[in-house]
Design an enzyme around this catalytic site. Sequence first.
Site, short mmCIF file in Angstrom:
data_model
loop_
_atom_site.label_atom_id
_atom_site.label_comp_id
_atom_site.label_asym_id
_atom_site.label_seq_id
_atom_site.Cartn_x
_atom_site.Cartn_y
_atom_site.Cartn_z
N PRO A 29 0.90 -1.12 -0.21
CA PRO A 29 -0.14 -0.16 0.08
C PRO A 29 0.33 0.89 -0.14
CG PRO A 29 -0.83 -1.46 1.81
CD PRO A 29 0.86 -2.04 0.92
N GLU A 30 0.96 2.11 -1.10
CA GLU A 30 1.49 3.14 -0.87
C GLU A 30 0.17 4.41 -1.59
OE1 GLU A 30 4.88 3.64 -2.51
OE2 GLU A 30 5.56 1.63 -2.59
N LYS B 119 -1.10 8.13 3.13
CA LYS B 119 -0.97 6.47 3.35
C LYS B 119 -2.11 6.37 4.68
CE LYS B 119 3.65 5.32 3.20
NZ LYS B 119 4.71 4.54 3.21
N ASN C 121 7.67 2.56 -0.12
CA ASN C 121 9.47 2.00 -1.18
C ASN C 121 8.92 1.58 -2.94
OD1 ASN C 121 11.95 0.80 0.43
ND2 ASN C 121 11.31 -1.09 -0.02
N ARG D 125 14.44 -2.14 5.21
CA ARG D 125 14.11 -2.13 4.26
C ARG D 125 14.84 -2.31 2.73
NH1 ARG D 125 8.61 0.87 4.01
NH2 ARG D 125 8.45 1.94 6.51
#
Length: 269
Positions: free
Chosen positions: A2-3, A51, A165, A255
């Site tokens: 999810p972005e 977000k 990311n 990440r």
Amino acid sequence: MPEGDTVLQTAKRLDLALAGHVLTRSDLRVPRFATADLTGRQVLDVTARGKHLLTRVEGGLTLHSHLRMDGAWRVYDPGDRWRGGPAHQIRAILGTAQHTAVGYRLPVLELLRTRDEDKAVGHLGPDLLGPDWDPEVALRNLLADPARPLGQALLDQRNLAGIGNVYKCELCFLARVTPWLPVGELPSPVASRLVTTAKQLLEANRDRPTRTTTGGPTPALPHPRAREPLFVYSRAGRPCLRCRTPIRKMEQDARPTYWCPHCQSGPIG
């Protein structure tokens, strides 16, 4: 993952399913709000802010949720089988006579007064997909700490809201610099173009079922007909779409981070 674009899509689905309807079922499965009951209240709207998701209901209340890495909201019709995950992963259920919205694996779920929404989202920078978008403020925020690695600065939602990311890696590739390059070393035109490209990419993907950075409308993309949806993200060991050099992977702040060692200049790690 999810972005900003996928969160906006989620907000639209929830808004279409719930807004204007009265809640007939309310179940918040987090200790702090387990006794809260929203049944009998009408859902006013569901809005994305970066977000974050804000579900506003009658009586001046807002249900604030955040998906982070693997949270999800699913919308079901009456009689549908719930397929979003096992029952123990359900954190919220909001039902009307027409639909039921189920929140799975939500790491953030809180009920607050609508007038206090700023306590949850007031720290965010300009929203790439929101009405408050301001590229000059976003650029100024991004460059505020010149020694900070670009990847960190892009992910900091206080600078500009909506980048995760995937977009971090793709934007650094398009800027031809590594995510570890200090933002103060970005040439001024590159920094400005980076912010513009971020906006273009999220706008292009806001209504797409599958995110892509290789086929968008912006001239910053060198391969508009590439079959691969992404340039570098999750492509470790595979050839760069520009130069055919194998894409590399390394963690940045825990990440997974992907880049091309030939096309992108700057420090590594």
